[in-house]
Design a protein around this motif. Structure first.
Motif, PDB file in Angstrom:
ATOM      1  N   LEU A 131       0.818  -1.198   0.000  1.00 58.92           N
ATOM      2  CA  LEU A 131       0.000   0.000   0.000  1.00 58.92           C
ATOM      3  C   LEU A 131       0.863   1.264   0.000  1.00 58.92           C
ATOM      4  CD1 LEU A 131      -2.839  -0.985   2.521  1.00 58.92           C
ATOM      5  CD2 LEU A 131      -2.985  -0.837   0.030  1.00 58.92           C
ATOM      6  N   GLU A 132       1.944   1.230   0.770  1.00 60.29           N
ATOM      7  CA  GLU A 132       2.829   2.393   0.827  1.00 60.29           C
ATOM      8  C   GLU A 132       3.505   2.636  -0.523  1.00 60.29           C
ATOM      9  OE1 GLU A 132       3.175   4.580   3.188  1.00 60.29           O
ATOM     10  OE2 GLU A 132       1.805   3.556   4.557  1.00 60.29           O
ATOM     11  N   SER A 133       3.743   1.577  -1.285  1.00 65.44           N
ATOM     12  CA  SER A 133       4.410   1.706  -2.585  1.00 65.44           C
ATOM     13  C   SER A 133       3.437   2.035  -3.711  1.00 65.44           C
ATOM     14  CB  SER A 133       5.169   0.413  -2.922  1.00 65.44           C
ATOM     15  OG  SER A 133       4.255  -0.659  -3.117  1.00 65.44           O
ATOM     16  N   GLY A 134       2.143   2.048  -3.381  1.00 60.75           N
ATOM     17  CA  GLY A 134       1.154   2.404  -4.383  1.00 60.75           C
ATOM     18  C   GLY A 134       0.655   1.263  -5.233  1.00 60.75           C
ATOM     19  N   ARG A 135       1.004   0.045  -4.886  1.00 59.80           N
ATOM     20  CA  ARG A 135       0.495  -1.102  -5.646  1.00 59.80           C
ATOM     21  C   ARG A 135      -1.016  -1.192  -5.508  1.00 59.80           C
ATOM     22  NH1 ARG A 135       3.503  -6.036  -3.358  1.00 59.80           N
ATOM     23  NH2 ARG A 135       1.527  -6.991  -3.984  1.00 59.80           N
ATOM     24  N   THR A 136      -1.677  -1.631  -6.573  1.00 54.74           N
ATOM     25  CA  THR A 136      -3.138  -1.700  -6.565  1.00 54.74           C
ATOM     26  C   THR A 136      -3.676  -3.117  -6.632  1.00 54.74           C
ATOM     27  OG1 THR A 136      -3.190  -1.431  -8.979  1.00 54.74           O
ATOM     28  CG2 THR A 136      -3.366   0.574  -7.636  1.00 54.74           C
ATOM     29  N   ASP A 137      -2.784  -4.121  -6.616  1.00 56.79           N
ATOM     30  CA  ASP A 137      -3.272  -5.502  -6.632  1.00 56.79           C
ATOM     31  C   ASP A 137      -3.719  -5.901  -5.226  1.00 56.79           C
ATOM     32  OD1 ASP A 137      -1.005  -7.126  -5.167  1.00 56.79           O
ATOM     33  OD2 ASP A 137       0.054  -5.792  -6.559  1.00 56.79           O
ATOM     34  N   HIS A 180     -15.148   2.422 -11.313  1.00 57.07           N
ATOM     35  CA  HIS A 180     -15.739   3.658 -10.800  1.00 57.07           C
ATOM     36  C   HIS A 180     -15.065   4.123  -9.517  1.00 57.07           C
ATOM     37  CE1 HIS A 180     -18.841   3.217 -13.789  1.00 57.07           C
ATOM     38  NE2 HIS A 180     -19.182   2.037 -13.318  1.00 57.07           N
ATOM     39  N   ILE A 181     -14.040   3.402  -9.072  1.00 57.41           N
ATOM     40  CA  ILE A 181     -13.367   3.739  -7.815  1.00 57.41           C
ATOM     41  C   ILE A 181     -11.927   4.126  -8.125  1.00 57.41           C
ATOM     42  CG2 ILE A 181     -12.650   2.898  -5.558  1.00 57.41           C
ATOM     43  CD1 ILE A 181     -14.997   0.934  -5.682  1.00 57.41           C
ATOM     44  N   VAL A 182     -11.610   5.394  -7.928  1.00 53.61           N
ATOM     45  CA  VAL A 182     -10.270   5.898  -8.244  1.00 53.61           C
ATOM     46  C   VAL A 182      -9.403   5.968  -6.993  1.00 53.61           C
ATOM     47  CG1 VAL A 182      -8.954   7.817  -9.205  1.00 53.61           C
ATOM     48  CG2 VAL A 182     -11.180   7.199 -10.207  1.00 53.61           C
ATOM     49  N   ASP A 183      -9.947   6.502  -5.929  1.00 54.40           N
ATOM     50  CA  ASP A 183      -9.203   6.694  -4.678  1.00 54.40           C
ATOM     51  C   ASP A 183      -9.008   5.347  -3.981  1.00 54.40           C
ATOM     52  OD1 ASP A 183      -8.077   7.519  -2.339  1.00 54.40           O
ATOM     53  OD2 ASP A 183      -9.802   8.670  -1.636  1.00 54.40           O
ATOM     54  N   GLN A 184      -7.751   4.973  -3.753  1.00 54.06           N
ATOM     55  CA  GLN A 184      -7.427   3.697  -3.119  1.00 54.06           C
ATOM     56  C   GLN A 184      -7.118   3.827  -1.631  1.00 54.06           C
ATOM     57  OE1 GLN A 184      -7.089   0.453  -4.708  1.00 54.06           O
ATOM     58  NE2 GLN A 184      -8.280   1.485  -6.294  1.00 54.06           N
ATOM     59  N   SER A 185      -7.280   5.030  -1.067  1.00 57.43           N
ATOM     60  CA  SER A 185      -6.885   5.242   0.330  1.00 57.43           C
ATOM     61  C   SER A 185      -7.721   4.417   1.300  1.00 57.43           C
ATOM     62  CB  SER A 185      -7.000   6.732   0.683  1.00 57.43           C
ATOM     63  OG  SER A 185      -8.337   7.187   0.555  1.00 57.43           O
ATOM     64  N   TYR A 186      -8.924   4.018   0.868  1.00 57.40           N
ATOM     65  CA  TYR A 186      -9.784   3.220   1.750  1.00 57.40           C
ATOM     66  C   TYR A 186      -9.130   1.907   2.152  1.00 57.40           C
ATOM     67  CZ  TYR A 186     -10.762   0.471  -2.465  1.00 57.40           C
ATOM     68  OH  TYR A 186     -10.631  -0.313  -3.576  1.00 57.40           O
ATOM     69  N   ARG A 187      -8.179   1.424   1.359  1.00 60.09           N
ATOM     70  CA  ARG A 187      -7.563   0.132   1.639  1.00 60.09           C
ATOM     71  C   ARG A 187      -6.720   0.157   2.908  1.00 60.09           C
ATOM     72  NH1 ARG A 187      -5.103  -2.373  -3.729  1.00 60.09           N
ATOM     73  NH2 ARG A 187      -4.704  -4.038  -2.241  1.00 60.09           N
ATOM     74  N   HIS A 188      -6.299   1.328   3.345  1.00 58.54           N
ATOM     75  CA  HIS A 188      -5.584   1.426   4.621  1.00 58.54           C
ATOM     76  C   HIS A 188      -6.515   1.065   5.781  1.00 58.54           C
ATOM     77  CE1 HIS A 188      -1.812   3.173   3.100  1.00 58.54           C
ATOM     78  NE2 HIS A 188      -2.586   3.792   2.210  1.00 58.54           N
ATOM     79  N   LYS A 189      -7.804   1.372   5.639  1.00 60.20           N
ATOM     80  CA  LYS A 189      -8.768   0.991   6.670  1.00 60.20           C
ATOM     81  C   LYS A 189      -8.910  -0.528   6.728  1.00 60.20           C
ATOM     82  CE  LYS A 189     -11.489   5.205   5.900  1.00 60.20           C
ATOM     83  NZ  LYS A 189     -12.820   5.744   5.475  1.00 60.20           N
ATOM     84  N   TRP A 190      -8.821  -1.170   5.579  1.00 58.94           N
ATOM     85  CA  TRP A 190      -8.949  -2.620   5.558  1.00 58.94           C
ATOM     86  C   TRP A 190      -7.730  -3.280   6.200  1.00 58.94           C
ATOM     87  CZ3 TRP A 190     -11.104  -3.513  -0.089  1.00 58.94           C
ATOM     88  CH2 TRP A 190     -12.349  -2.851  -0.180  1.00 58.94           C
ATOM     89  N   LEU A 191      -6.569  -2.656   6.041  1.00 58.53           N
ATOM     90  CA  LEU A 191      -5.375  -3.167   6.704  1.00 58.53           C
ATOM     91  C   LEU A 191      -5.552  -3.111   8.217  1.00 58.53           C
ATOM     92  CD1 LEU A 191      -2.471  -4.209   6.719  1.00 58.53           C
ATOM     93  CD2 LEU A 191      -1.699  -1.823   6.442  1.00 58.53           C
ATOM     94  N   GLU A 192      -6.135  -2.035   8.717  1.00 56.01           N
ATOM     95  CA  GLU A 192      -6.399  -1.928  10.147  1.00 56.01           C
ATOM     96  C   GLU A 192      -7.407  -2.984  10.595  1.00 56.01           C
ATOM     97  OE1 GLU A 192      -5.987  -0.932  13.950  1.00 56.01           O
ATOM     98  OE2 GLU A 192      -4.764  -0.199  12.262  1.00 56.01           O
ATOM     99  N   ASP A 193      -8.407  -3.256   9.746  1.00 55.83           N
ATOM    100  CA  ASP A 193      -9.348  -4.344  10.032  1.00 55.83           C
ATOM    101  C   ASP A 193      -8.612  -5.673  10.163  1.00 55.83           C
ATOM    102  OD1 ASP A 193     -11.488  -2.627   9.939  1.00 55.83           O
ATOM    103  OD2 ASP A 193     -12.219  -3.293   7.982  1.00 55.83           O
ATOM    104  N   HIS A 194      -7.667  -5.904   9.273  1.00 56.18           N
ATOM    105  CA  HIS A 194      -6.893  -7.147   9.313  1.00 56.18           C
ATOM    106  C   HIS A 194      -6.119  -7.266  10.624  1.00 56.18           C
ATOM    107  CE1 HIS A 194      -6.782  -7.754   4.634  1.00 56.18           C
ATOM    108  NE2 HIS A 194      -7.963  -7.962   5.167  1.00 56.18           N
TER     109      HIS A 194
END
Length: 248
Positions: A131-137, A180-194
């Motif tokens: 996530l910090e490196s900007g990967r989107t996979d 339809h989803i451009v902003d990927q910042s939400y994935r940091h919340k999922w990391l916290e969920d993990h």
């Protein structure tokens, strides 16, 4: 009445009938999702899935912040519809994962060993770096969920989780939703969920692990609905009713 299976396809057919009737000609805007949901007695998630189906058939254009517009007339050729015949709606898929993986997390909390915890910690670090490196996979996200299933020591459960991820990766509807989803910042919340899931697993707390996994996938559903919302105003988070996790 709609059938319980492939509810979005049933709604999609109803919407196509409205287009065929001429009620919504090319260039016109469909009613807001909330209105469609109320008219047909379904959830916003089902409406979203039906619209994705019509979008894949090149009948509508979903314009974020503006609405859904008709761009083509109905074609008698059924080939486009076949593209989604065997697909699973993204929110239907998430609901299945929520039911399955929350119980798997609870069981894993009673079966896992120290090496399982170490592997999950490594997976979360890989996810953080990605996530910090900007990967989107989603490779490291998938790895974390698969490690939980593997910790049950039950190959059938592990295979079931794997199959759901494969269905997601091969789903045209899932892929269309994410256009339809451009902003990927939400994935940091999922990391916290993990991290919260892992903490419950470390404490060997079945109920806590179940609740944390359930809430994580609930957060995923709500986030994807919100970020892909096409209506102008008033997104209300209405989803299909989720069964809350309660102590048994």
């Amino acid at each position: 009445m709609f059938s319980a299976k492939r509810l979005y396809q049933e709604l999609g057919i109803k919407l196509k009938e409205l287009l065929s009737s001429g009620r919504y000609p090319v260039g016109s805007r469909l009613p807001p999702e909330r209105d469609i949901a109320e008219q047909f007695g379904v959830s916003r998630a089902v409406v979203r899935e039906a619209l994705i189906m019509l979008e894949l058939e090149n009948l509508i254009d979903v314009r974020k912040g503006s609405g859904v517009y008709v761009i083509n007339t109905i074609n008698d050729d059924k080939a486009a519809f076949k593209a989604t015949d065997d697909d699973i709606g993204p929110f239907e898929l998430l609901q299945a994962r929520q039911l399955l993986e929350s119980n798997i997390a609870a069981f894993a909390a009673t079966q896992l060993i120290k090496s399982d915890i170490a592997d999950m910690m490594d997976a979360l670090e890989l996810e953080r770096v990605a996530l910090e490196s900007g990967r989107t996979d989603y490779d490291d996200d998938e790895l974390f969920h698969m490690l939980i299933a593997r910790a049950t020591q039950n190959s059938v459960l592990e295979s079931m989780v794997h199959d759901l991820w494969v269905r997601r990766q091969n789903s045209p509807m899932w892929q269309k939703l994410h256009t339809h989803i451009v902003d990927q910042s939400y994935r940091h919340k999922w990391l916290e969920d993990h991290r919260k899931i892992l903490l419950s697993l470390q404490h060997r707390d079945p109920e806590g692990a179940k609740r944390a996994m359930w809430q994580h996938l609930e957060n995923v559903k709500l986030t994807l609905l919100e970020l892909s919302n096409s209506d102008d105003l008033g997104f209300d988070g209405y989803l299909f009713d989720s069964v809350p996790v309660t102590k048994s």
